[in-house]
Design an enzyme around this catalytic site. Structure first.
Site, PDB file in Angstrom:
ATOM      1  N   LYS A  14      62.420   4.268  29.101  1.00  0.00           N
ATOM      2  CA  LYS A  14      61.954   5.489  29.182  1.00  0.00           C
ATOM      3  C   LYS A  14      61.988   5.934  30.845  1.00  0.00           C
ATOM      4  O   LYS A  14      62.543   7.237  31.032  1.00  0.00           O
ATOM      5  CB  LYS A  14      60.457   6.450  28.189  1.00  0.00           C
ATOM      6  CG  LYS A  14      61.590   6.302  27.396  1.00  0.00           C
ATOM      7  CD  LYS A  14      60.413   6.765  25.943  1.00  0.00           C
ATOM      8  CE  LYS A  14      58.939   6.574  26.114  1.00  0.00           C
ATOM      9  NZ  LYS A  14      58.410   4.917  25.659  1.00  0.00           N
ATOM     10  N   ARG A  89      53.554  12.232  20.993  1.00  0.00           N
ATOM     11  CA  ARG A  89      53.665  11.281  20.360  1.00  0.00           C
ATOM     12  C   ARG A  89      53.650  11.108  18.912  1.00  0.00           C
ATOM     13  O   ARG A  89      52.920   9.713  18.533  1.00  0.00           O
ATOM     14  CB  ARG A  89      52.722  10.111  21.368  1.00  0.00           C
ATOM     15  CG  ARG A  89      53.915   8.984  22.319  1.00  0.00           C
ATOM     16  CD  ARG A  89      52.774   8.145  22.932  1.00  0.00           C
ATOM     17  NE  ARG A  89      53.108   7.100  23.109  1.00  0.00           N
ATOM     18  CZ  ARG A  89      53.310   6.424  24.853  1.00  0.00           C
ATOM     19  NH1 ARG A  89      53.847   7.494  25.638  1.00  0.00           N
ATOM     20  NH2 ARG A  89      53.887   5.622  25.465  1.00  0.00           N
ATOM     21  N   ARG A 128      57.818  -7.164  31.675  1.00  0.00           N
ATOM     22  CA  ARG A 128      57.446  -6.668  32.300  1.00  0.00           C
ATOM     23  C   ARG A 128      55.571  -6.442  32.612  1.00  0.00           C
ATOM     24  O   ARG A 128      55.147  -6.560  34.433  1.00  0.00           O
ATOM     25  CB  ARG A 128      57.457  -5.352  31.953  1.00  0.00           C
ATOM     26  CG  ARG A 128      56.512  -3.768  33.178  1.00  0.00           C
ATOM     27  CD  ARG A 128      56.959  -2.385  32.411  1.00  0.00           C
ATOM     28  NE  ARG A 128      56.057  -2.290  31.378  1.00  0.00           N
ATOM     29  CZ  ARG A 128      56.174  -1.037  30.460  1.00  0.00           C
ATOM     30  NH1 ARG A 128      57.469  -0.109  31.066  1.00  0.00           N
ATOM     31  NH2 ARG A 128      55.016  -0.729  29.891  1.00  0.00           N
ATOM     32  N   ARG A 134      50.180  -4.174  35.344  1.00  0.00           N
ATOM     33  CA  ARG A 134      48.979  -3.141  33.204  1.00  0.00           C
ATOM     34  C   ARG A 134      48.643  -4.287  32.585  1.00  0.00           C
ATOM     35  O   ARG A 134      48.858  -4.925  31.899  1.00  0.00           O
ATOM     36  CB  ARG A 134      50.696  -2.576  32.735  1.00  0.00           C
ATOM     37  CG  ARG A 134      50.714  -1.045  33.429  1.00  0.00           C
ATOM     38  CD  ARG A 134      52.018  -0.359  32.611  1.00  0.00           C
ATOM     39  NE  ARG A 134      51.694  -0.092  31.453  1.00  0.00           N
ATOM     40  CZ  ARG A 134      52.690   0.372  30.722  1.00  0.00           C
ATOM     41  NH1 ARG A 134      53.306   1.538  31.606  1.00  0.00           N
ATOM     42  NH2 ARG A 134      52.616   1.118  29.749  1.00  0.00           N
ATOM     43  N   ARG A 145      50.598  -1.942  20.049  1.00  0.00           N
ATOM     44  CA  ARG A 145      51.211  -0.640  20.724  1.00  0.00           C
ATOM     45  C   ARG A 145      52.327   0.044  19.904  1.00  0.00           C
ATOM     46  O   ARG A 145      52.586   1.213  19.314  1.00  0.00           O
ATOM     47  CB  ARG A 145      51.737  -0.803  22.062  1.00  0.00           C
ATOM     48  CG  ARG A 145      50.800  -0.805  23.509  1.00  0.00           C
ATOM     49  CD  ARG A 145      50.883  -1.109  24.585  1.00  0.00           C
ATOM     50  NE  ARG A 145      52.057  -0.537  25.246  1.00  0.00           N
ATOM     51  CZ  ARG A 145      52.117  -0.765  26.549  1.00  0.00           C
ATOM     52  NH1 ARG A 145      52.055  -1.956  26.323  1.00  0.00           N
ATOM     53  NH2 ARG A 145      53.158  -0.438  26.336  1.00  0.00           N
TER      54      ARG A 145
HETATM   55  P1  ADP Z   1      54.926   2.860  26.753  1.00  0.00           P
HETATM   56  O1  ADP Z   1      55.708   3.584  26.237  1.00  0.00           O
HETATM   57  O2  ADP Z   1      54.994   1.782  27.895  1.00  0.00           O
HETATM   58  O3  ADP Z   1      54.067   1.771  25.900  1.00  0.00           O
HETATM   59  P2  ADP Z   1      53.069   4.458  28.461  1.00  0.00           P
HETATM   60  O4  ADP Z   1      53.114   4.182  30.166  1.00  0.00           O
HETATM   61  O5  ADP Z   1      53.631   5.356  28.175  1.00  0.00           O
HETATM   62  O6  ADP Z   1      53.593   3.617  28.132  1.00  0.00           O
HETATM   63  O7  ADP Z   1      51.869   4.623  27.877  1.00  0.00           O
HETATM   64  C1  ADP Z   1      50.971   3.394  27.899  1.00  0.00           C
HETATM   65  C2  ADP Z   1      49.160   4.263  26.753  1.00  0.00           C
HETATM   66  O8  ADP Z   1      49.055   5.273  27.228  1.00  0.00           O
HETATM   67  C3  ADP Z   1      49.992   4.823  26.598  1.00  0.00           C
HETATM   68  O9  ADP Z   1      49.322   2.613  24.621  1.00  0.00           O
HETATM   69  C4  ADP Z   1      49.427   5.265  24.836  1.00  0.00           C
HETATM   70  O10 ADP Z   1      47.541   4.954  24.845  1.00  0.00           O
HETATM   71  C5  ADP Z   1      48.279   5.762  26.277  1.00  0.00           C
HETATM   72  N1  ADP Z   1      49.676   7.174  26.241  1.00  0.00           N
HETATM   73  C6  ADP Z   1      50.621   8.035  26.522  1.00  0.00           C
HETATM   74  N2  ADP Z   1      51.248   8.532  26.230  1.00  0.00           N
HETATM   75  C7  ADP Z   1      50.735   9.290  25.448  1.00  0.00           C
HETATM   76  C8  ADP Z   1      50.445  10.622  24.110  1.00  0.00           C
HETATM   77  N3  ADP Z   1      51.265  11.025  24.645  1.00  0.00           N
HETATM   78  N4  ADP Z   1      49.213  10.412  23.430  1.00  0.00           N
HETATM   79  C9  ADP Z   1      48.496   9.690  23.282  1.00  0.00           C
HETATM   80  N5  ADP Z   1      48.665   8.270  23.884  1.00  0.00           N
HETATM   81  C10 ADP Z   1      49.569   8.264  25.136  1.00  0.00           C
END
Ligand code: ADP
Length: 194
Positions: A14, A89, A128, A134, A145
């Protein structure tokens, strides 16, 4: 205005595809992951709270992310449109986003779902993790996750399917090939800025 949700599990590409879309279509990018990591690095009260969830691979509470999104939309009143990456999400987040956009006389027009087989996702996230720094890119947190994704995020695809907005895209081709497929869908609504 054209508003797009780029949907998919962690590691589906994404972030990478959002960058390509943003530079070709001049949309404003809203990534809740990036916004949260920025709060964490600035040690804001929101960031300190969010970090506890993120480090465990859990979703941050809905009201926290919905508040962040709302202010980002307000900061860009003359936008051509937004690309939402990593948001919504959960189903409550999707419903809240619809209400926020309705209030601004607009809507989500298209949801592109990047579909990538799970072993490939895990492989990408672990590799990654070797360079990203991270703290949530470790094998244990990645597993959590993906579990959160199946439990809470996958229903969001059904929500948009019910609203006839969902298009599924194969996400394990090369980056340019995937981008080409995404543009075919987007071009039905908005042409690239040349
Ligand atoms: P990825 O899609 O690679 O898991 P993101 O960078 O989108 O990573 O998100 C990293 C973390 O941030 C998630 O595991 C969650 O804890 C938090 N997070 C991100 N976006 C949301 C969201 N829309 N709602 C709840 N938690 C979120």
């Amino acid at each position: 205005m054209f508003n797009l949700v780029l949907f998919g599990p962690p590691g589906s590409g994404k972030g990478t595809q959002s960058e390509n879309i943003v530079s070709n279509y001049k949309l404003d990018h809203i990534s809740t992951g990036d916004l949260l990591r920025d709060e964490v690095s600035r040690h804001t009260p929101l960031g300190i709270e969010a970090k506890k969830f993120m480090d465990q691979g859990m979703l941050v509470p809905d009201e926290v992310v919905i508040g962040m999104i709302s202010s980002r939309i307000d900061e860009n009143p003359n936008s051509r449109g937004f690309i939402f990456d990593g948001f919504p999400r959960t189903r409550p987040q999707a419903e809240a986003l619809d209400k926020l956009l309705e209030f601004k006389n607009t809507a989500i027009h298209l949801v592109l779902s990047l579909e990538v087989p799970e072993p490939e996702l895990i492989k990408r996230l672990i590799s990654r993790g070797e360079t990203s720094g991270r703290s949530d890119d470790t094998e244990e947190v990645i597993t959590r996750r993906i579990k959160e994704y199946h439990a809470k995020t996958q229903p969001v695809a059904n929500y948009y399917y019910e609203h006839s907005k969902l298009e599924r895209v194969v996400g394990d081709n090369s980056i340019p090939e995937t981008f080409k497929i995404l543009t075919k869908h987007i071009n039905k609504y908005l042409l690239p800025v040349t």
